[in-house]
Write a protein that holds these residues in place. Structure first.
Motif, PDB file in Angstrom:
ATOM      1  N   GLU A 292      18.761   7.752  -0.308  1.00 23.04           N
ATOM      2  CA  GLU A 292      17.489   8.326   0.137  1.00 23.04           C
ATOM      3  C   GLU A 292      17.580   9.842   0.292  1.00 23.04           C
ATOM      4  OE1 GLU A 292      13.472   7.434   1.226  1.00 23.04           O
ATOM      5  OE2 GLU A 292      15.080   6.101   0.576  1.00 23.04           O
TER       6      GLU A 292
ATOM      7  N   VAL B  62      -0.813   6.883   4.997  1.00 22.82           N
ATOM      8  CA  VAL B  62       0.299   6.042   4.552  1.00 22.82           C
ATOM      9  C   VAL B  62       1.267   5.831   5.710  1.00 22.82           C
ATOM     10  CG1 VAL B  62       0.124   6.762   2.142  1.00 22.82           C
ATOM     11  CG2 VAL B  62       1.546   8.088   3.702  1.00 22.82           C
ATOM     12  N   PRO B  63       2.021   4.731   5.675  1.00 23.14           N
ATOM     13  CA  PRO B  63       2.084   3.732   4.610  1.00 23.14           C
ATOM     14  C   PRO B  63       0.858   2.822   4.605  1.00 23.14           C
ATOM     15  CG  PRO B  63       3.484   3.071   6.436  1.00 23.14           C
ATOM     16  CD  PRO B  63       2.981   4.442   6.775  1.00 23.14           C
TER      17      PRO B  63
ATOM     18  N   LYS C 267      -0.427  -4.354  -2.588  1.00 27.68           N
ATOM     19  CA  LYS C 267      -0.221  -3.076  -1.910  1.00 27.68           C
ATOM     20  C   LYS C 267      -1.596  -2.421  -1.757  1.00 27.68           C
ATOM     21  CE  LYS C 267       2.214   0.522  -0.447  1.00 27.68           C
ATOM     22  NZ  LYS C 267       2.620   0.567   0.966  1.00 27.68           N
TER      23      LYS C 267
ATOM     24  N   ASP D 294      -3.486   0.205  -1.544  1.00 28.95           N
ATOM     25  CA  ASP D 294      -3.717   1.635  -1.704  1.00 28.95           C
ATOM     26  C   ASP D 294      -5.202   1.983  -1.792  1.00 28.95           C
ATOM     27  OD1 ASP D 294      -1.099   2.327  -1.462  1.00 28.95           O
ATOM     28  OD2 ASP D 294      -1.029   3.527  -3.295  1.00 28.95           O
TER      29      ASP D 294
ATOM     30  N   ARG E 100      -2.380  10.196  -3.586  1.00 27.55           N
ATOM     31  CA  ARG E 100      -0.916  10.318  -3.501  1.00 27.55           C
ATOM     32  C   ARG E 100      -0.421  11.410  -4.457  1.00 27.55           C
ATOM     33  NH1 ARG E 100       2.165   6.208  -0.875  1.00 27.55           N
ATOM     34  NH2 ARG E 100       1.005   4.288  -0.418  1.00 27.55           N
TER      35      ARG E 100
ATOM     36  N   GLN F 245       7.452   8.083  -4.500  1.00 23.78           N
ATOM     37  CA  GLN F 245       7.591   7.813  -3.070  1.00 23.78           C
ATOM     38  C   GLN F 245       6.858   6.540  -2.660  1.00 23.78           C
ATOM     39  OE1 GLN F 245       9.795   8.952  -1.562  1.00 23.78           O
ATOM     40  NE2 GLN F 245      10.175  11.106  -1.949  1.00 23.78           N
ATOM     41  N   ALA F 246       5.777   6.180  -3.358  1.00 24.35           N
ATOM     42  CA  ALA F 246       5.090   4.922  -3.056  1.00 24.35           C
ATOM     43  C   ALA F 246       6.005   3.737  -3.340  1.00 24.35           C
ATOM     44  CB  ALA F 246       3.811   4.806  -3.864  1.00 24.35           C
TER      45      ALA F 246
ATOM     46  N   GLU G 282       8.326   3.500  -0.428  1.00 21.58           N
ATOM     47  CA  GLU G 282       7.576   2.963   0.720  1.00 21.58           C
ATOM     48  C   GLU G 282       7.422   1.458   0.614  1.00 21.58           C
ATOM     49  OE1 GLU G 282       2.869   3.028   1.609  1.00 21.58           O
ATOM     50  OE2 GLU G 282       3.795   5.022   1.563  1.00 21.58           O
ATOM     51  N   THR G 283       7.080   0.975  -0.579  1.00 16.05           N
ATOM     52  CA  THR G 283       6.882  -0.454  -0.775  1.00 16.05           C
ATOM     53  C   THR G 283       8.198  -1.216  -0.640  1.00 16.05           C
ATOM     54  OG1 THR G 283       5.103   0.111  -2.322  1.00 16.05           O
ATOM     55  CG2 THR G 283       5.836  -2.187  -2.275  1.00 16.05           C
TER      56      THR G 283
ATOM     57  N   ARG H 167      10.742  -0.361   1.224  1.00 11.51           N
ATOM     58  CA  ARG H 167      11.068  -0.430   2.648  1.00 11.51           C
ATOM     59  C   ARG H 167      10.268  -1.531   3.337  1.00 11.51           C
ATOM     60  NH1 ARG H 167      11.141   5.277   2.176  1.00 11.51           N
ATOM     61  NH2 ARG H 167       8.973   5.404   2.917  1.00 11.51           N
ATOM     62  N   GLN H 168       8.996  -1.661   2.973  1.00  8.30           N
ATOM     63  CA  GLN H 168       8.176  -2.709   3.576  1.00  8.30           C
ATOM     64  C   GLN H 168       8.698  -4.091   3.205  1.00  8.30           C
ATOM     65  OE1 GLN H 168       4.459  -1.153   1.917  1.00  8.30           O
ATOM     66  NE2 GLN H 168       3.670  -0.874   3.993  1.00  8.30           N
TER      67      GLN H 168
END
Length: 346
Positions: free
Chosen positions: A88, A104-105, A121, A123, A136, A251-252, A255-256, A258-259
């Protein structure tokens, strides 16, 4: 030789039949009807999702409740193709400047009534006036515009372009002027509804041509005219899909992932619509950079799948070269399927 336009003259005065300043057409023509403005973005987003899921089902990529069909398995070793991961911190070191505009997120939600292991997702919840995937990308593009001292954002799109609307919204939020170079056929009533109406509510100036000069030529011509007027334009390509704009979905992807990790779910395929290729390529690069072993599949909503693959590969390689990303992308990594309809926003 085409007579140069001046930015303040791009929008005509309101029609006498309409009390809303947004219900004007950018060039002389038939008088628009008095139809009240109506927004179609939510409907179009829902329709796109439905088409993506429908095509994925018929391709055998997913199953639906009550179906005995199992999703197609990925080829052995496919996810590991040309993959070099970064931690990261290393990715953050390469990330360009960004301003926070999106909410976001965004949520990652299950679609259990379609299939137990199908997730979406959201968005469409990136922000009220900026909702959708465009903001984004604009977080990075607008940051560069401010760093360069720009006072006008200039971009291109269809009459009902979501990207054009989002750009106008960002410009209004940041106190910048906005010039939208629009193309495509449009009935007079089109200017009183949807994104065409919202563009004016944001104070954007419009320059419309049904057909004619290529987009790149119009962008450069607009920049030249604005500079002659003492302005400082910042040019944004169609859809915000360029090397810098891709970082929004690099980065999306992180983010996804991590979720998914937090929820304890394993995703093996990500599907998205493909127009100007920025969202698709950003997700592809983001998945590689963040050690996320998913197959990114695109559903083409314009032109041909072959053209989308070619454009996506070129864009990915330019981005890798510009930011010196230690990953590689080949044709084997790309998967785009045709599903174009009657035309944009139809």
């Amino acid at each position: 030789m085409r007579t140069p336009w001046t930015a303040p003259a791009c929008v005509s005065r309101p029609r006498p039949h309409c009390s809303a300043a947004c219900c004007t057409k950018p060039h002389a023509g038939s008088t628009p009807s008095g139809a009240a403005p109506r927004l179609r973005s939510d409907f179009r987003a829902a329709r796109t999702l439905a088409l993506v899921v429908h095509l994925a089902y018929h391709m055998g990529l997913i199953g639906l409740p009550g179906s005995s069909a199992e999703p197609k398995a990925a080829a052995a070793g496919h996810y590991g193709c040309n993959f070099i991961g970064l931690n990261e911190e290393s990715v953050m070191e390469r990330e360009p400047s960004r301003i926070r505009l999106a909410h976001v997120p965004t949520p990652l939600e299950p679609l259990r009534r379609w299939r137990p292991n199908l997730w979406i997702k959201r968005d469409d919840m990136t922000g009220s006036e900026l909702a959708g995937n465009k903001v984004r990308k604009l977080e990075y593009l607008a940051a560069e515009a401010l760093e360069q001292g720009a006072d006008t954002l200039v971009t291109v799109g269809d009459v009902q372009s979501n990207h054009a609307r989002a750009t106008a919204g960002v410009a209004a939020r940041l106190g910048l002027d906005c010039l939208l170079l629009l193309a495509g056929e449009a009935e007079p009533a089109e200017w009183c509804r949807g994104n065409a109406a919202v563009d004016r509510c944001f104070g954007a100036q419009l320059d419309w041509q049904p057909a004619g000069q290529p987009i790149a030529v119009r962008l450069q011509h607009a920049a030249e005219v604005l500079r002659q007027q003492g302005r400082r334009p910042y040019l944004i390509p169609e859809g915000g899909s360029c090397e810098l704009g891709l970082w929004g979905y690099i980065q999306a992807a992180a983010e996804t992932k991590r979720q998914c990790d937090e929820l304890g779910i394993r995703i093996d395929r990500v599907l998205c619509a493909v127009g100007s290729c920025g969202t698709y390529v950003g997700l592809l690069l983001g998945a590689k950079l963040h050690h996320w072993p998913v197959r990114v599949t695109g559903i083409g909503i314009s032109s041909s799948a072959e053209r989308k693959v070619r454009s996506s590969l070129e864009l990915a390689r330019r981005t890798i070269e510009r930011y010196e990303l230690p990953i590689d992308v080949s044709g084997e990594d790309l998967e785009v399927h045709d599903y174009a309809g009657l035309g944009y926003a139809r």
